[in-house]
Design a protein around this motif. Structure first.
Motif, PDB file in Angstrom:
ATOM      1  N   THR A  31       0.971  -1.164  -0.078  1.00  0.00           N
ATOM      2  CA  THR A  31       0.102   0.074   0.111  1.00  0.00           C
ATOM      3  C   THR A  31       0.800   1.292  -0.173  1.00  0.00           C
ATOM      4  O   THR A  31       0.639   1.946  -0.861  1.00  0.00           O
ATOM      5  CB  THR A  31      -1.040   0.004   1.239  1.00  0.00           C
ATOM      6  N   SER A  87       1.342   2.280  -3.917  1.00  0.00           N
ATOM      7  CA  SER A  87       0.450   1.682  -4.682  1.00  0.00           C
ATOM      8  C   SER A  87      -0.982   2.183  -5.201  1.00  0.00           C
ATOM      9  O   SER A  87      -1.320   2.133  -6.101  1.00  0.00           O
ATOM     10  CB  SER A  87       0.148   0.363  -4.338  1.00  0.00           C
ATOM     11  N   GLU A 100      -2.149   2.909  -8.638  1.00  0.00           N
ATOM     12  CA  GLU A 100      -3.470   2.234  -9.170  1.00  0.00           C
ATOM     13  C   GLU A 100      -4.347   3.332  -9.790  1.00  0.00           C
ATOM     14  O   GLU A 100      -5.015   3.015 -10.714  1.00  0.00           O
ATOM     15  CB  GLU A 100      -4.278   1.979  -7.839  1.00  0.00           C
ATOM     16  N   TRP A 120      -3.559  -3.925 -15.592  1.00  0.00           N
ATOM     17  CA  TRP A 120      -2.129  -3.535 -15.394  1.00  0.00           C
ATOM     18  C   TRP A 120      -1.485  -4.235 -16.629  1.00  0.00           C
ATOM     19  O   TRP A 120      -0.439  -3.606 -17.028  1.00  0.00           O
ATOM     20  CB  TRP A 120      -1.505  -4.543 -14.109  1.00  0.00           C
ATOM     21  N   GLY A 124       6.023  -7.252  -1.834  1.00  0.00           N
ATOM     22  CA  GLY A 124       4.832  -6.661  -1.734  1.00  0.00           C
ATOM     23  C   GLY A 124       4.064  -6.749  -2.941  1.00  0.00           C
ATOM     24  O   GLY A 124       4.530  -7.346  -4.250  1.00  0.00           O
ATOM     25  N   GLY A 125       2.944  -6.281  -3.038  1.00  0.00           N
ATOM     26  CA  GLY A 125       1.794  -6.580  -4.035  1.00  0.00           C
ATOM     27  C   GLY A 125       2.394  -6.334  -5.394  1.00  0.00           C
ATOM     28  O   GLY A 125       2.108  -7.142  -6.385  1.00  0.00           O
ATOM     29  N   ALA A 126       3.115  -4.974  -5.661  1.00  0.00           N
ATOM     30  CA  ALA A 126       3.425  -4.602  -7.073  1.00  0.00           C
ATOM     31  C   ALA A 126       4.692  -5.407  -7.428  1.00  0.00           C
ATOM     32  O   ALA A 126       5.080  -5.179  -8.612  1.00  0.00           O
ATOM     33  CB  ALA A 126       3.098  -3.149  -6.836  1.00  0.00           C
ATOM     34  N   ASN A 167       4.771  -7.396 -10.779  1.00  0.00           N
ATOM     35  CA  ASN A 167       4.803  -6.252 -12.004  1.00  0.00           C
ATOM     36  C   ASN A 167       6.163  -6.305 -12.690  1.00  0.00           C
ATOM     37  O   ASN A 167       6.671  -5.271 -12.228  1.00  0.00           O
ATOM     38  CB  ASN A 167       4.315  -4.992 -11.847  1.00  0.00           C
TER      39      ASN A 167
HETATM   40  P1  ADP Z   1      -0.042  -4.301   1.953  1.00  0.00           P
HETATM   41  O1  ADP Z   1       0.609  -5.497   2.549  1.00  0.00           O
HETATM   42  O2  ADP Z   1       0.147  -2.944   2.143  1.00  0.00           O
HETATM   43  O3  ADP Z   1      -1.807  -4.411   2.297  1.00  0.00           O
HETATM   44  P2  ADP Z   1       0.174  -5.619  -0.538  1.00  0.00           P
HETATM   45  O4  ADP Z   1       1.764  -6.059  -0.369  1.00  0.00           O
HETATM   46  O5  ADP Z   1      -0.756  -6.708  -0.584  1.00  0.00           O
HETATM   47  O6  ADP Z   1      -0.301  -4.443   0.046  1.00  0.00           O
HETATM   48  O7  ADP Z   1      -0.152  -4.922  -2.092  1.00  0.00           O
HETATM   49  C1  ADP Z   1      -1.077  -4.437  -2.446  1.00  0.00           C
HETATM   50  C2  ADP Z   1      -0.945  -3.583  -3.543  1.00  0.00           C
HETATM   51  O8  ADP Z   1      -0.515  -4.291  -4.517  1.00  0.00           O
HETATM   52  C3  ADP Z   1      -2.205  -3.263  -4.188  1.00  0.00           C
HETATM   53  O9  ADP Z   1      -2.692  -1.872  -3.795  1.00  0.00           O
HETATM   54  C4  ADP Z   1      -2.147  -3.091  -5.854  1.00  0.00           C
HETATM   55  O10 ADP Z   1      -2.050  -1.803  -6.419  1.00  0.00           O
HETATM   56  C5  ADP Z   1      -0.710  -3.513  -6.039  1.00  0.00           C
HETATM   57  N1  ADP Z   1      -0.755  -4.705  -7.088  1.00  0.00           N
HETATM   58  C6  ADP Z   1      -1.261  -5.888  -7.181  1.00  0.00           C
HETATM   59  N2  ADP Z   1      -0.832  -6.349  -8.660  1.00  0.00           N
HETATM   60  C7  ADP Z   1      -0.075  -5.627  -9.254  1.00  0.00           C
HETATM   61  C8  ADP Z   1       0.357  -5.278 -10.439  1.00  0.00           C
HETATM   62  N3  ADP Z   1       0.030  -6.353 -11.284  1.00  0.00           N
HETATM   63  N4  ADP Z   1       0.964  -4.206 -10.866  1.00  0.00           N
HETATM   64  C9  ADP Z   1       1.212  -3.148  -9.906  1.00  0.00           C
HETATM   65  N5  ADP Z   1       0.684  -3.269  -8.621  1.00  0.00           N
HETATM   66  C10 ADP Z   1      -0.031  -4.149  -8.367  1.00  0.00           C
END
Ligand code: ADP
Ligand code: XUL
Length: 554
Positions: free
Chosen positions: A304, A343, A347, A358, A452-454, A457
């Protein structure tokens, strides 16, 4: 007699008491995962009515948790491990990671109950609400102590002095200001509190059956620890609350064996009586321990928010950001930088420029050249932490850092492609500049670990590789904080074990990597021309940022 004695089966148990859940991981002697179990607070313990693991308080910016929820979760997670046929009689060492900054206030009765746990009864019926003088524990999400932050900084001679001593200026969520608020607003409760634990040391206390010491790394998130001497700072203690040192107890290295597990867990879950309890630490230091990085590595979590972690030899005395004692003594210190506009900004631009897709976003990103024809942007949709600024700025190659236009920027770029590349390059130039300011040295050996989430990518990771001019890796096992807890248990067991007494014991990282070498995967390498393109761009970013800074202070 058998020719070769069979090695006893050994396992290590790690816990992560994070904001939303308690998770356990059991590793075998080769540090491979045997099993995991978890308890989600919102759904598994609905009687506590948490949302995202926390309860909003009665006043603005207040967030708390009833500690008995965590106690209940411990019983359940152990039961779940047993139900999955985990053999807890093989566990030789335990450690844990926990959300940072939260504080628990033990009553006299609570400490007595902790010392005499009855194996025939659930934990939460013994370490219950009455075990704490406050049945609501403030957690890291609480931002209600601006007044106490100001008072503590003023009392010790200002913000710079606080940074010098404790590695961070006063932050509302940090434990010192939280303790001071309780001392001021609930004076009797403070006076009745025999001991104060962090969430991490509370976790260790339960396994130990007595109040456990706070470790240096999590202790660095309190605005109370002198990070150079690793002792409580008298000035900060005095600025916080009276008779605090006796309530906090001693501080220890995160690799310390605190003692054997208490009889409750031996009787109830069949742990061996000599199972070692190793000091627990905060989730960010534990993640650094789980990533197994040394000073050449910069870890970038693209969640995030974007969070950067690094090993440091010296504290840089930055006004913002945090310097903590290193959790595994691989280096003296760790640096922690958190950027709010991660993120969610990516987004938003994905939505406006690529319809929220994406794949489309990446296609547009890759259709532009590195350096983006001199176009660059900064998007601080929310007030950024470093620099403390809000708003969006776009610069094309005509805008000179010396001109007034640098402050205004331009309205819009000519295409979605340019907009998208300007966002990602701008974010990474900003992150690189500030990690350099914190004291990270970029060089030929630099490597980046993306989590992390991104981090799924690859197009974004390629830009990171180019802007930082370093290869980018990802981890093959996720949940670094949880792994870090089990790894620290394994290492503390190793250094405490007689079988290694004669040889020089390996360092933490070397030891863990000797058992589990393939934990990273290379995903992107920098292009040959990346330094030639991004070094001048970084300088340009710095010049622009300076103009903004000077303009702000005018
Ligand atoms: P947290 O642990 O802070 O809750 P995460 O590490 O789970 O967050 O990451 C979530 C974020 O990952 C989302 O806000 C989303 O924008 C980003 N995300 C998910 N998939 C992709 C992608 N393919 N490309 C870019 N960002 C992504
Ligand atoms: C770090 C912080 C959070 C908590 C919860 O300073 O407040 O990361 O540790 O995860």
């Amino acid at each position: 007699m058998p020719q070769q004695e069979e090695k006893p089966k050994r396992t290590f148990l790690g816990f992560d008491l994070s904001t939303q859940k308690l998770k356990a991981i059991l590793l075998n002697a080769e540090l491979n995962v045997v099993t995991t179990a978890e308890v989600k607070f919102d759904s598994d313990l609905p009687e506590f009515r948490t949302q995202g693991g926390a309860n909003p308080g009665p006043n603005k910016h207040e967030y708390f948790v009833q500690p008995v929820m965590w106690v209940k979760a411990m019983d359940i997670v152990l039961d779940r491990l047993v139900m999955q046929e985990a053999d807890l009689s093989t566990v030789v060492a335990i450690s844990g990671s926990a959300q940072q900054h939260g504080s628990l206030y033990w009553s006299k009765h609570g400490i007595a109950s902790l010392n005499n746990l009855d194996a025939d009864r659930f934990l939460h019926t013994q370490v219950d609400d009455s075990a704490f003088v406050l049945n609501r524990t403030p957690i890291w999400m609480d931002a209600s102590t601006a007044k106490q932050c100001f008072e503590m900084e003023t009392a010790i001679g200002g913000q710079t002095e606080m940074v010098q001593q404790t590695g961070s200026k006063c932050y509302a969520r940090f434990t010192g200001p939280q303790i001071r608020k309780i001392y001021q607003q609930r004076t009797h409760a403070y006076e009745d509190a025999q001991r104060i634990s962090l969430v991490s040391s509370f976790l260790a206390s339960i396994f130990l059956g007595k109040v456990a010491a706070i470790d240096y790394a999590d202790g660095s998130g309190m605005n109370l620890l002198d990070i150079r001497n690793k002792t409580w700072s008298k000035a900060c203690l005095n600025a916080c609350a009276p008779d605090l040192e006796e309530r906090l107890g001693e501080t220890v290295s995160g690799l310390t064996v605190l003692g054997n597990i208490c009889d409750y867990f031996v009787q109830r879950f069949c742990f061996p009586p000599d199972c070692k309890v190793v000091a627990c630490t905060g989730d960010n230091p534990s993640a650094l321990a789980g990533m197994l990085v040394d000073n050449n590595w910069l870890s970038i979590s693209l969640g995030t928010s974007d969070t950067l972690m690094m090993c440091l030899e010296e504290p840089p005395n930055l006004e913002e950001g945090h310097v903590l004692c290193h959790p595994t003594e691989t280096q003296q210190y760790m640096g922690l930088l958190c950027f709010r506009n991660g993120s969610l900004v990516r987004e938003a631009i994905n939505k406006s420029e690529a319809g929220g897709n994406w794949d489309k976003f990446n296609e547009l990103l890759e259709s532009t050249p590195r350096g983006n024809f001199g176009n660059m942007a900064l998007h601080f949709n929310e007030v950024e932490i470093i620099p403390k600024a809000k708003g969006t700025l776009r610069w094309n190659k005509e805008v000179q850092a010396s001109s007034h236009d640098a402050i205004k920027g331009i309205i819009k770029f000519s295409s979605p492609q340019i907009e998208i590349r300007a966002l990602i390059e701008g974010q990474m130039l900003h992150h690189r500049a500030i990690s350099e300011d914190m004291g990270f040295h970029f060089g030929n050996e630099t490597k980046i670990l993306a989590t992390g989430g991104a981090s799924v990518n690859k197009s974004i990771l390629q830009i990171i590789a180019d802007v930082f001019n370093a290869p980018v890796y990802i981890q093959t096992e996720s949940e670094a904080a949880l792994l870090g807890a089990a790894y620290r248990a394994a290492y503390a067991y190793y250094i405490n074990n007689n079988e290694h007494a004669e040889s020089q014991p390996k360092g933490y990282r070397d030891y863990i990597l000797s058992l589990t070498p393939n934990h990273l995967k290379l995903v992107c390498e920098p292009n040959k021309d990346s330094e030639a393109i991004y070094a001048p761009m970084l300088q340009r970013y710095r010049d622009m940022a300076l103009i903004l800074e000077n303009n702000k202070s005018q």
